[in-house]
Design an enzyme around this catalytic site. Structure first.
Site, mmCIF file in Angstrom:
data_model
loop_
_atom_site.group_PDB
_atom_site.id
_atom_site.type_symbol
_atom_site.label_atom_id
_atom_site.label_comp_id
_atom_site.label_asym_id
_atom_site.label_seq_id
_atom_site.Cartn_x
_atom_site.Cartn_y
_atom_site.Cartn_z
ATOM 1 N N SER A 65 0.802 -1.221 0.000
ATOM 2 C CA SER A 65 0.000 0.000 0.000
ATOM 3 C C SER A 65 0.837 1.273 0.000
ATOM 4 O O SER A 65 1.650 1.476 -0.893
ATOM 5 C CB SER A 65 -0.938 -0.071 1.198
ATOM 6 O OG SER A 65 -1.780 1.023 1.265
ATOM 7 N N GLU A 369 -12.962 5.938 6.273
ATOM 8 C CA GLU A 369 -11.998 6.384 7.269
ATOM 9 C C GLU A 369 -11.551 7.775 6.832
ATOM 10 O O GLU A 369 -11.508 8.072 5.631
ATOM 11 C CB GLU A 369 -10.783 5.456 7.305
ATOM 12 C CG GLU A 369 -11.100 4.092 7.865
ATOM 13 C CD GLU A 369 -9.840 3.255 8.098
ATOM 14 O OE1 GLU A 369 -9.714 2.691 9.189
ATOM 15 O OE2 GLU A 369 -8.983 3.172 7.199
ATOM 16 N N SER A 499 -1.047 1.329 17.379
ATOM 17 C CA SER A 499 -1.137 1.160 15.920
ATOM 18 C C SER A 499 -1.211 -0.320 15.572
ATOM 19 O O SER A 499 -0.625 -1.158 16.253
ATOM 20 C CB SER A 499 0.091 1.787 15.275
ATOM 21 O OG SER A 499 0.290 1.231 13.988
ATOM 22 N N GLY A 500 -1.906 -0.633 14.481
ATOM 23 C CA GLY A 500 -1.959 -2.017 14.004
ATOM 24 C C GLY A 500 -0.924 -2.265 12.911
ATOM 25 O O GLY A 500 -0.819 -3.365 12.394
ATOM 26 N N THR A 501 -0.190 -1.225 12.523
ATOM 27 C CA THR A 501 0.752 -1.386 11.415
ATOM 28 C C THR A 501 2.176 -0.941 11.747
ATOM 29 O O THR A 501 3.089 -1.175 10.970
ATOM 30 C CB THR A 501 0.301 -0.567 10.183
ATOM 31 O OG1 THR A 501 0.332 0.815 10.534
ATOM 32 C CG2 THR A 501 -1.097 -0.922 9.726
ATOM 33 N N ARG A 506 -0.604 5.691 18.779
ATOM 34 C CA ARG A 506 -1.050 6.897 18.075
ATOM 35 C C ARG A 506 -1.901 7.765 18.989
ATOM 36 O O ARG A 506 -2.697 7.254 19.786
ATOM 37 C CB ARG A 506 -1.859 6.525 16.843
ATOM 38 C CG ARG A 506 -1.046 5.767 15.818
ATOM 39 C CD ARG A 506 -1.650 5.882 14.425
ATOM 40 N NE ARG A 506 -1.044 4.919 13.534
ATOM 41 C CZ ARG A 506 0.164 5.071 12.972
ATOM 42 N NH1 ARG A 506 0.880 6.153 13.210
ATOM 43 N NH2 ARG A 506 0.650 4.133 12.169
HETATM 44 C C1 16G Z 1 -4.303 -0.176 7.444
HETATM 45 C C2 16G Z 1 -5.773 -0.275 7.127
HETATM 46 C C3 16G Z 1 -6.438 1.076 7.269
HETATM 47 C C4 16G Z 1 -6.168 1.683 8.623
HETATM 48 C C5 16G Z 1 -4.690 1.686 8.925
HETATM 49 C C6 16G Z 1 -4.467 2.055 10.368
HETATM 50 C C7 16G Z 1 -6.911 -1.615 5.449
HETATM 51 C C8 16G Z 1 -7.005 -1.968 4.001
HETATM 52 N N1 16G Z 1 -5.982 -0.735 5.761
HETATM 53 O O1 16G Z 1 -3.632 0.579 6.493
HETATM 54 O O2 16G Z 1 -7.820 0.896 7.107
HETATM 55 O O3 16G Z 1 -6.650 2.998 8.689
HETATM 56 O O4 16G Z 1 -4.156 0.395 8.719
HETATM 57 O O5 16G Z 1 -3.115 2.007 10.673
HETATM 58 O O6 16G Z 1 -7.648 -2.114 6.289
HETATM 59 P P1 16G Z 1 -2.603 2.104 12.166
HETATM 60 O O7 16G Z 1 -3.234 0.965 12.936
HETATM 61 O O8 16G Z 1 -1.144 2.023 12.065
HETATM 62 O O9 16G Z 1 -3.067 3.428 12.684
HETATM 63 MG MG MG Z 2 -3.670 1.023 0.331
#
Ligand code: 16G
Ligand code: MG
EC number: 5.4.2.3
Length: 543
Positions: A65, A369, A499-501, A506
């Site tokens: 992404s 979102e 954060s999930g990523t 956050r």
């Molecule tokens: C991912 C998610 C997005 C969310 C983001 C939050 C999908 C396709 N993508 O990119 O929806 O806003 O994570 O990130 O579900 P964070 O947990 O790091 O804030």
């Molecule tokens: Mg994307």
């Protein structure tokens, strides 16, 4: 069994680095591309057994992404084009982290637990974005799928893959399961929607697009001829020179609150940016003073839900419409939707799958979102009612016109997942039908100033949240501290979430002025740092 021997043989070509542990996160696995070869192979295996289990085609998308070029990732797409279910996310994590010698056992455990009939046929669609690592990584997925009937789509946007999986599993009812079928379906609907918008000047048909140097740019170029000049796109950051997501793309524009580099923007011109796999879009313009104005997912949700609500009223259809947001939705948007538009607003946890799920509860569920991921879902009953009215010969012109517009609106929307291309066509059509400029759209409501910060902590899992991530349950005292800080400011709101990523916590804050939002965000960051095990230097004030 022969297939297990084959798996053993092939898996040796995709060995797992010892000690590496990765989680299936908010949208799949995502990390540096060098660490992902074994994950890809294993996700090919998992997609195959998921396909056998569901007796349907499953998708695997290779993309990271909006992350930098050197990262990559992978996610699974379920039969109706939706994200894979949570229990299979757990299977994915199990399989991904099994030591090399335990891989077969881990796979057999899943097969047993899910009671999968291995003689069932499997079909897997594989797609990839434009990253240089995507070619070999998608080949690793195909090795995992091997000989079991995978179809390699090559370069596609994430939402195109979701769309094709859904088409395949509905025997073409949703459209033809090809990229060409995708362009035909959505572009035809766009042309139908805009055909009676008389007097559109070339200026109004013109849109400046930042393709983030990614797959979206490539696909828009392929699609252009289908638009028959009804939408004239000047494509920037098309991947011919710049680096993927580097100082451009939806994430950059949203987070930096400024235009992407590589794009010359004239005052008042309507612009938008995709992210690296084109499942996310934001709009913006600069005014005559050069001030930048962002129109994010909340603004899109408002425009779309207003448009749909008006059409439903004109059509005399009593269908329940709702907008689904997350805690990041600007307070002004929620206030406007609830109090002026009088539409139902629901709040969910962050991540497309959560919004999608809640939106399915309504006849018409608009979900976005703030960061620009979103789409609209229509229930089967709603689609049928709209279809019936559009075909009814005994209704008056106004109702009929509204029904036809609603029908074409359904067809311009990719209901499988948020889709930058489809969202762009929808927004462009609505602005054309309403004869609205981007400035007029922007003034529907005024965003509250806000600030997002990150705090590094020892273990972000010490923060547990409730109420759609709007309140922290642990660590003790944190929510109280936030409540007390929020009280000091006007129109203020703040929340924190792991954060999930990324390995960070956050922080979000909004208030009546930018100074207040910044100060509140800083103070809340300090509270997180002190109460949730902050590491490194203490957060510094922004000013
Ligand atoms: C991912 C998610 C997005 C969310 C983001 C939050 C999908 C396709 N993508 O990119 O929806 O806003 O994570 O990130 O579900 P964070 O947990 O790091 O804030
Ligand atoms: Mg994307």
């Amino acid at each position: 069994m022969a297939e297990f021997q084959e798996i053993s043989k092939l898996s040796a070509l995709h060995p797992k680095p010892a000690g590496l542990v990765l989680q299936y996160g908010t949208s799949g696995f995502r990390t540096n591309a060098k660490q992902l070869d074994h994950i890809m192979f294993r996700m090919g295996l998992l997609a195959t057994v998921r396909s056998k289990k569901t007796k349907a085609t499953i998708g695997v998308m290779v993309t990271a992404s909006h992350n930098p070029e050197e990262d990559n990732g992978v996610k699974l797409v379920d039969p109706m084009g939706e994200m894979v279910t949570q229990d299979w996310e757990e299977h994915a994590t199990q399989l991904a982290n099994a030591d090399q010698e335990d891989l077969l056992t881990a796979l057999k455990n899943i097969i047993e637990k899910e009671a999968i009939n291995m003689s069932q046929e499997a079909n897997v669609f594989v797609g990839k974005d434009t990253r240089s690592s995507s070619a070999s990584l998608s080949q690793a997925v195909l090795d995992g799928v091997s000989a079991l009937g995978g179809h390699n789509y090559g370069l596609v946007t994430t939402p195109q893959l979701h769309y094709m999986v859904c088409c395949q599993n509905t025997q073409g009812k949703y459209g033809e399961a090809t990229v060409e079928g995708y362009y035909t379906k959505f572009c035809q609907a766009f042309i139908q929607l805009t055909k009676n918008t008389s007097n559109r000047t070339d200026d109004q048909k013109h849109l400046c697009l930042d393709g983030a140097n990614g797959i979206g740019a490539l696909k828009v170029r392929e699609m252009e001829s289908h638009l028959k000049k009804e939408l004239q796109i000047s494509l920037n950051n098309d991947g011919s020179k710049g680096r993927l997501n580097h100082q451009c793309g939806a994430d950059y524009v949203k987070v930096q609150q400024k235009p992407p580099t590589g794009v010359k923007i004239n005052p008042g011109e309507r612009c938008c940016s995709f992210d690296g796999d084109a499942d996310r879009i934001v709009y913006y313009y600069t005014d005559s003073e050069g001030t930048f104005h962002l129109l994010d997912g909340d603004k899109m949700a408002t425009l779309i839900s207003t448009f749909l609500k008006e059409l439903l009223t004109q059509a005399g259809l009593n269908l329940k419409i709702a907008v689904v947001q997350t805690a990041y939705a600007n307070g002004s948007s929620t206030h406007y939707l609830e109090n002026t538009m009088k539409v139902l607003v629901r709040c969910t946890k962050t991540g497309v799958k959560h919004l999608h799920h809640v939106a399915q509860e309504f006849d018409v569920g608009v979900y976005f979102e703030a960061n620009g991921h979103g789409t609209v879902l229509f229930s089967k009953a709603a689609e049928e009612k709209i279809q019936q009215l559009a075909e009814d010969t005994n209704v008056n012109d106004e109702r009929k016109k509204a029904a036809l517009l609603l029908r074409n609106t359904i067809n311009v929307i990719n209901q499988t997942v948020g889709d930058a291309i489809s969202d762009m066509l929808l927004i462009e059509a609505i602005l054309a039908i309403k004869g609205m400029t981007i400035q007029q759209w922007d003034t529907i409501y005024t965003d509250l100033p806000n600030r997002q910060l990150k705090v590094k902590v020892d273990d972000r899992r010490v923060i547990d949240t409730t109420d759609a991530e709007r309140r922290a349950v642990t660590p003790a005292g944190l929510q109280e501290a936030i409540d007390n800080l929020v009280k000091k400011y006007r129109q203020a709101r703040s929340f924190v979430r792991p954060s999930g990523t990324e390995d960070v916590v956050r922080v979000y804050a909004e208030a009546d002025t930018q100074e207040s939002a910044d100060a509140l965000a800083h103070e809340v960051s300090l509270a997180v740092y002190r109460l949730a095990g902050g590491v490194g230097d203490e957060p510094k004030p922004l000013h």
